[in-house]
Design an enzyme around this catalytic site. Structure first.
Site, PDB file in Angstrom:
ATOM      1  N   LEU A 111       0.824  -1.206   0.000  1.00 21.03           N
ATOM      2  CA  LEU A 111       0.000   0.000   0.000  1.00 21.03           C
ATOM      3  C   LEU A 111       0.861   1.260   0.000  1.00 21.03           C
ATOM      4  CD1 LEU A 111      -2.329  -1.496   2.702  1.00 21.03           C
ATOM      5  CD2 LEU A 111      -2.938  -1.210   0.292  1.00 21.03           C
ATOM      6  N   PRO A 112       0.294   2.405  -0.406  1.00 19.40           N
ATOM      7  CA  PRO A 112       1.102   3.615  -0.602  1.00 19.40           C
ATOM      8  C   PRO A 112       1.624   4.298   0.657  1.00 19.40           C
ATOM      9  CG  PRO A 112      -0.931   3.698  -1.913  1.00 19.40           C
ATOM     10  CD  PRO A 112      -1.068   2.561  -0.958  1.00 19.40           C
ATOM     11  N   LYS A 146      14.479  -0.060   5.183  1.00 22.03           N
ATOM     12  CA  LYS A 146      13.969   0.495   3.919  1.00 22.03           C
ATOM     13  C   LYS A 146      14.092   2.014   3.880  1.00 22.03           C
ATOM     14  CE  LYS A 146      11.885   1.071   0.006  1.00 22.03           C
ATOM     15  NZ  LYS A 146      10.510   0.704  -0.274  1.00 22.03           N
ATOM     16  N   LYS A 190       7.478  11.051   0.049  1.00 13.37           N
ATOM     17  CA  LYS A 190       6.867  10.461   1.246  1.00 13.37           C
ATOM     18  C   LYS A 190       7.889   9.688   2.069  1.00 13.37           C
ATOM     19  CE  LYS A 190       5.135   6.528   1.182  1.00 13.37           C
ATOM     20  NZ  LYS A 190       5.517   5.126   1.523  1.00 13.37           N
TER      21      LYS A 190
END
Length: 329
Positions: A96-97, A202, A277
């Protein structure tokens, strides 16, 4: 699938708790039983396809029904919402974003945890704030399920070829069960530690990736202005000490490489908005840990500027085009 219970210990939110459901015995032997997949965007779509290619029956959903068409044609069963996925599968992968999307998919009115089965293995491959991963792990624990964070690196190309790198955080005794699925979609599956450590790895990787892409773009632009052929310059960089992934695998200059977004008007790939983001996540964690990240801060500022100037949906390598436009060319 019935699960076998055994006592174990694992960390959620930094606290050691005794959990009476480390459901690994039968799950590790589950093999080709149904797998749920939620989020069929640029990354999720090829990941789900690779599960199908490896013989796993896939039950999938996406907020945009048109995104489900390709995997449906390959044999996936499509349902209306995450709760329905959880009702039919006890191994679920989400891609998901952002953090709010993850919270909604797991804990919303039609979320996974509304119908999750005890013993379910929930693997989130989204890139989100590590604190949100810990929150979802705690919520899953209350429902008798196990949550692991497993964000990826490699981009759309690696997702399509099944060569992603997965950075996994969660109970170590669940890693083997998670790796069985993740190995169908990736060449490297690395255990990082408890819940949230996959996200930490990440975030660090993507901060370096952004800095490297900006540096490569600046370097290529300077060389071109000095009269160098871009293909020749890239060749020299890639046999010299300046070599990096952004120069030899994902070069940002149109015409230098085939099969990368720069050769397709920066379409596809990893969006500038998503990079902004992820850099925001890096900034938040750096602030919380009082870690100086001056280059990371500058990279975040550049990608935010790009989003404001029409680059949000272009691949993050479009920073090269952004720099060219900034100089009036």
């Amino acid at each position: 699938m019935a699960a076998v219970l055994r006592g174990s210990r694992y960390l959620v939110g930094g606290c050691c708790k005794h959990v009476d459901f480390a459901f690994v015995s039968t799950r590790s032997m589950a093999s080709k039983t149904q797998v749920g997949f939620i989020g069929l965007g640029n990354m999720g779509n090829p990941m789900a396809k690779n599960l199908l290619k490896h013989g796993y029956p896939v039950i999938a959903t996406d907020v945009f029904p048109e995104s489900c068409k390709e995997v449906q044609e390959l044999g996936a069963q499509i349902v209306d919402n995450p709760a329905e996925v959880a009702d039919k599968a006890d191994r679920i992968i989400t891609m998901l974003p952002s953090s709010p999307n993850v919270v909604d998919v797991y804990t919303g009115p039609n979320g996974i945890l509304k119908k999750v089965k005890k013993g379910s293995l929930l693997i989130d491959s989204s890139t989100i704030d590590p604190s949100v991963s810990k929150e979802m792990a705690a919520a899953a624990e209350k429902m008798g399920a196990v949550f692991m964070d497993a964000p990826v690196s490699g981009g759309v190309g690696a997702a399509s070829s099944g060569k992603l790198t997965f950075m996994v955080g969660g109970a170590e005794e669940e890693f083997t069960a998670a790796k069985e699925l993740l190995s169908c979609m990736g060449a490297n599956v690395v255990y990082c530690g408890q819940v949230g450590t996959g996200q930490a790895a990440k975030i660090c990787n993507n901060m370096l990736l952004a800095i490297g892409m900006i540096g490569t773009s600046e370097t290529m632009n300077l060389g071109i202005r000095l009269g160098l052929d871009p293909k020749l310059l890239a060749k020299i960089l890639n046999m010299s000490s300046g070599r990096c992934w952004s120069s030899d695998t994902y070069n940002p200059v149109p015409g230098v490489m085939e099969g990368v977004p720069s050769g397709n008007n920066y379409q596809g790939g990893f969006g500038t908005q998503l990079m902004a983001k992820d850099l925001g996540l890096a900034q938040n964690t750096a602030t919380n840990t009082k870690t100086p990240v001056p280059f990371g801060s500058l990279a975040h500022q550049i990608y935010r500027m790009m989003c404001a100037r029409g680059y949000a949906n272009k691949d993050f390598s479009s920073v090269f085009q952004f720099l060219r436009e900034e100089e009036g060319q």
